[in-house]
Design a protein around this motif. Structure first.
Motif: not given
Length: 222
Positions: A77-91
């Motif tokens: 849920a946390s991963f898929h709430r991030k709309l862009n690549e960099e935010q997902r990579t950071m997390s």
């Protein structure tokens, strides 16, 4: 002492590499002084409380009952709430590093089992879920875990601002103090919410993070 160590802004999980959209905000003129910096950081922490904050608390509580299925649901849920690549990579980079550090320093815990699932590709391994698991393994409270998340995000962005714009370091600390004062209210606002309630609406923030992906000159990875 455990809260101080695992809530430290210089915890070796890579936070110094990211600005959480601030670099693009400064380059585009959205952030240009202390006042607009404060508005931007407060938007980021408010958005985090109603998305990552909920997944953190869900994971923390699930770890108490060894409910791996719910931990994994919170992670996705946390991963898929991030709309862009960099935010997902950071997390996911910070989440995996935190799990590895926990395994080495604390020893076997729910975070260790989670790390095994990350390595197996079963879960993404987001940072807020890692924080929830680690703080639960340490025997600390969920309020501490939530506070560490909010403080870490604000501190990451404000430390980045010192490298990106003209701001007095004392003004930066005053701003961090003001932003942190809202954490308790944010916790009480979301503590009873579930994964189905997760939401974040900050279009300008998402656009700036997306623009950063294609920037030719940048200091930070996000």
């Amino acid at each position: 002492m455990r809260v101080l160590q695992f809530g430290d802004s210089v915890l070796p999980v890579g936070a110094f590499s990211f600005s959480n959209g601030l670099e693009s905000a400064i380059q585009s003129g959205v952030v240009r002084d202390v006042e607009t910096l404060g508005q931007f950081v407060r938007t980021a922490t408010a958005q985090a409380s109603t998305s990552d904050g909920i997944s953190l608390l869900t994971a923390f509580r699930a770890a108490q009952s060894a409910d791996e299925a719910t931990i994994d649901r919170a992670d996705h849920a946390s991963f898929h709430r991030k709309l862009n690549e960099e935010q997902r990579t950071m997390s996911v980079r910070m989440g995996r590093k935190l799990a590895e550090m926990s395994d080495r320093t604390i020893g076997p815990s729910s975070a260790t089992d989670w790390l095994d699932r990350i390595r197996a590709g079963r879960v993404p391994g987001t940072y807020p879920v890692g924080q929830g698991l680690v703080f639960q393994a340490l025997g600390l409270g969920e309020v501490d875990a939530f506070a560490a998340q909010q403080y870490g995000l604000a501190s990451m962005m404000i430390n980045a601002s010192l490298r990106l714009m003209k701001i007095h370091y004392l003004d930066a600390q005053r701003l961090l103090f003001e932003v942190n004062a809202r954490a308790e209210d944010d916790y009480h606002r979301i503590k009873a919410l579930t994964l189905d309630d997760m939401a974040a609406f900050a279009p300008m923030f998402d656009v700036l993070c997306s623009v950063h992906v294609h920037s030719h000159v940048r200091l930070f990875m996000s």
